[in-house]
Write a protein that holds these residues in place. Structure first.
Motif, short mmCIF file in Angstrom:
data_model
loop_
_atom_site.label_atom_id
_atom_site.label_comp_id
_atom_site.label_asym_id
_atom_site.label_seq_id
_atom_site.Cartn_x
_atom_site.Cartn_y
_atom_site.Cartn_z
N GLU A 190 0.80 -1.22 0.00
CA GLU A 190 0.00 0.00 0.00
C GLU A 190 0.84 1.28 0.00
N ALA A 191 2.16 1.17 0.20
CA ALA A 191 3.01 2.35 0.34
C ALA A 191 3.15 3.14 -0.96
N ASP A 192 2.89 2.49 -2.11
CA ASP A 192 2.99 3.16 -3.41
C ASP A 192 1.59 3.42 -3.94
N PHE A 193 1.29 4.70 -4.18
CA PHE A 193 -0.08 5.08 -4.54
C PHE A 193 -0.42 4.62 -5.96
N ALA A 194 -1.62 4.10 -6.12
CA ALA A 194 -2.14 3.73 -7.44
C ALA A 194 -3.62 4.05 -7.47
N ALA A 212 -8.36 -5.97 -4.45
CA ALA A 212 -7.23 -6.76 -3.97
C ALA A 212 -7.67 -7.51 -2.71
N PRO A 213 -7.01 -8.63 -2.39
CA PRO A 213 -7.40 -9.38 -1.18
C PRO A 213 -7.30 -8.56 0.09
N GLU A 214 -6.31 -7.66 0.16
CA GLU A 214 -6.11 -6.83 1.36
C GLU A 214 -5.79 -5.42 0.91
N VAL A 219 1.20 -10.33 2.62
CA VAL A 219 2.28 -11.22 3.02
C VAL A 219 2.34 -11.28 4.54
N ARG A 220 2.30 -12.50 5.11
CA ARG A 220 2.30 -12.67 6.56
C ARG A 220 3.27 -13.77 6.95
N LEU A 221 4.01 -13.55 8.03
CA LEU A 221 4.92 -14.56 8.56
C LEU A 221 4.72 -14.67 10.06
N GLY A 222 4.39 -15.87 10.52
CA GLY A 222 4.20 -16.12 11.95
C GLY A 222 5.26 -17.07 12.46
N ALA A 223 5.63 -16.92 13.72
CA ALA A 223 6.62 -17.79 14.34
C ALA A 223 6.08 -18.29 15.67
#
Length: 290
Positions: free
Chosen positions: A31-35, A80-82, A222-226
């Protein structure tokens, strides 16, 4: 087993559910780049530099960037999904097809830890043929039929330690996203322990068919869990993650009890599975882990 015993076990699972701790990722939804809605500006993606070992992105008509699919008809349901954006990896140069994979990467502020289970999830999109909305409509209609394949990689110390190599590639319909899941269980010993974690999202750049070669892969959310694994804290800690008492421990106990498994024969007389074994499990579960 009677319902009066199953019900308390189920209630215990709700109170003791465990969740993976998220590993921080910068700009995980792109989301950091505007479109604008229906547009797809190309160029460097904030916090996601290109990964291009074979120089694929250097070919003319090959780009990375972001897409805001809202209203453009590129995806079923448009959005978009998110959030608003997804990342796009668009490789349209026929001379570059099959010469190697390329994409984007992010090095995380985290290292590969022992006794930890990592779960990486990413939404992967197979864009449909479509045209952009103003001011991108002047670029015309894009034939995006087919799918060039994808890879979602978890890297530690520069080495791929787990990946999803296009397992969904043949099953993502045109205009749809599907969830890719990569899991890595790390024990006490691993060659890459302490290595800096990195995520790579790749377009495999393979020809689908000559008629519909496929040129673009899109990624989002993108998600990463530990989750830390440990040695069992008591008799009720029967399932991973160790050191946490949750529904998996209850399910494991119930199944082992029904199978007359010696691992849950907690109380005398041995080889007899009765209320005394169940009571031992419940008391251990209620005592919790330190």
């Amino acid at each position: 087993m009677s319902t009066r015993l199953i019900a308390p076990l189920a209630a215990l699972s709700i109170a003791n559910a465990a969740f993976a701790a998220p590993v921080p990722i910068l700009n995980p939804g792109f989301e950091a780049d505007f479109a604008l809605p229906g547009t797809f500006p190309v160029g460097p993606i904030t916090d996601w530099p290109n990964y291009d070992p074979d120089g694929i992105i250097a070919f003319a008509d090959n780009f990375t960037g972001v897409i805001n699919p809202s209203g453009g008809g590129c995806f079923n349901g448009d959005d978009a999904p998110e959030g608003s954006n997804a990342a796009l990896l668009y490789f349209n140069n026929r001379d570059a097809i099959g010469l190697g994979a390329a994409g984007i990467r992010q090095e995380l502020n985290a290292a590969l830890e022992p006794d930890t289970t990592y779960t990486l999830t990413v939404e992967v999109g197979n864009i449909a043929s479509c045209a952009g909305l103003p001011p991108f409509d002047n670029l015309g209609f894009f034939d995006l039929d087919g799918f060039p394949g994808y890879a979602v990689q978890l890297v530690a110390g520069g080495v791929v330690v787990a990946e999803d190599f296009n397992t969904l590639g043949g099953s993502i319909p045109e205009g749809e996203f599907r969830t890719s899941t990569v899991e890595l269980v790390v024990g006490a010993d691993h060659a890459q322990l302490g290595g800096v974690l990195e995520i790579r999202l790749l377009n495999l750049n393979e020809e689908d068919t000559p008629e519909d070669p496929g040129v673009e892969v899109d990624f989002d959310d993108v998600r990463l869990g530990a989750t830390v694994n440990a040695t069992p804290c008591n008799a009720a800690d029967l399932a991973a993650p160790r050191g946490v008492l949750d529904l998996d421990d209850i399910d494991t106990f119930v199944q082992a009890f029904l199978d007359s498994d010696a691992s849950v024969d907690f109380a005398p007389p041995l080889d007899v599975f009765d209320l005394d074994d169940i009571d031992v499990f419940i008391q251990a579960f209620l005592s919790g882990c330190p």
